[in-house]
Scaffold this motif. Structure first.
Motif, PDB file in Angstrom:
ATOM      1  N   VAL A  22      42.104 130.240  -6.216  1.00  0.00           N
ATOM      2  CA  VAL A  22      42.185 131.286  -5.208  1.00  0.00           C
ATOM      3  C   VAL A  22      40.810 131.951  -5.195  1.00  0.00           C
ATOM      4  CG1 VAL A  22      43.350 133.392  -4.458  1.00  0.00           C
ATOM      5  CG2 VAL A  22      44.647 131.590  -5.641  1.00  0.00           C
TER       6      VAL A  22
ATOM      7  N   VAL B 102      39.957 135.124   1.757  1.00  0.00           N
ATOM      8  CA  VAL B 102      40.486 134.301   0.662  1.00  0.00           C
ATOM      9  C   VAL B 102      40.671 132.864   1.148  1.00  0.00           C
ATOM     10  CG1 VAL B 102      42.434 133.947  -0.912  1.00  0.00           C
ATOM     11  CG2 VAL B 102      41.639 136.268  -0.408  1.00  0.00           C
TER      12      VAL B 102
ATOM     13  N   GLU C  68      38.024 134.398  -3.592  1.00  0.00           N
ATOM     14  CA  GLU C  68      37.847 135.579  -2.748  1.00  0.00           C
ATOM     15  C   GLU C  68      36.364 135.803  -2.475  1.00  0.00           C
ATOM     16  OE1 GLU C  68      38.734 140.374  -2.769  1.00  0.00           O
ATOM     17  OE2 GLU C  68      39.721 139.100  -4.248  1.00  0.00           O
TER      18      GLU C  68
END
Length: 139
Positions: free
Chosen positions: A106, A82, A108
């Motif tokens: 965010v 992440v 990932e």
């Protein structure tokens, strides 16, 4: 891919976005990537797959812009797969106004170095006031 590799991929993508080139960011996304914008506004939701994101979210949005959309990253925080990015996006609208929003992404990554999910935190109220409702944006 290592955490450092993931961070470097995003840093390069945001360097390109800072000058209006969104293509490298899009190329980082896996075909089945999910885009999540939490909240309760018209801009909140989950888009599944790069094709759906482009058709339902990005293409109608970019039609509102008179020129290039830029996004300047100010901070990257990495934790395993992440990478969190603080950024500020800017665009001039065809109506003459401007759209300036602050974001926290965010991001990932999967094992192959492709984004499998992006969670976008932004001022969704500003987006509704300035841009209107997604899916109802004028052509």
């Amino acid at each position: 891919m290592s955490a450092s590799d993931n961070r470097q991929l995003l840093q390069a993508a945001f360097e390109a976005m800072a000058v209006g080139n969104t293509r490298p960011f899009g190329e980082l996304m896996a075909d089945d990537c999910r885009w999540v914008t939490p909240g309760q506004s018209a801009w909140s939701g989950v888009w599944r797959g790069k094709k759906a994101m482009n058709e339902q979210l990005f293409a109608p949005l970019y039609k509102r812009f008179a020129g290039k959309y830029t996004n300047h990253a100010s901070r990257f925080v990495t934790d395993g797969d992440v990478v969190v990015v603080e950024a500020r996006g800017q665009a001039t609208l065809k109506t003459g106004g401007s759209y300036d929003n602050t974001y926290c992404f965010v991001c990932e990554f999967g094992q192959d170095g492709r984004l499998i999910q992006v969670t976008e935190y932004m001022d969704t109220d500003l987006a509704v006031r300035v841009l209107g409702v997604p899916g109802q944006l004028p052509a």
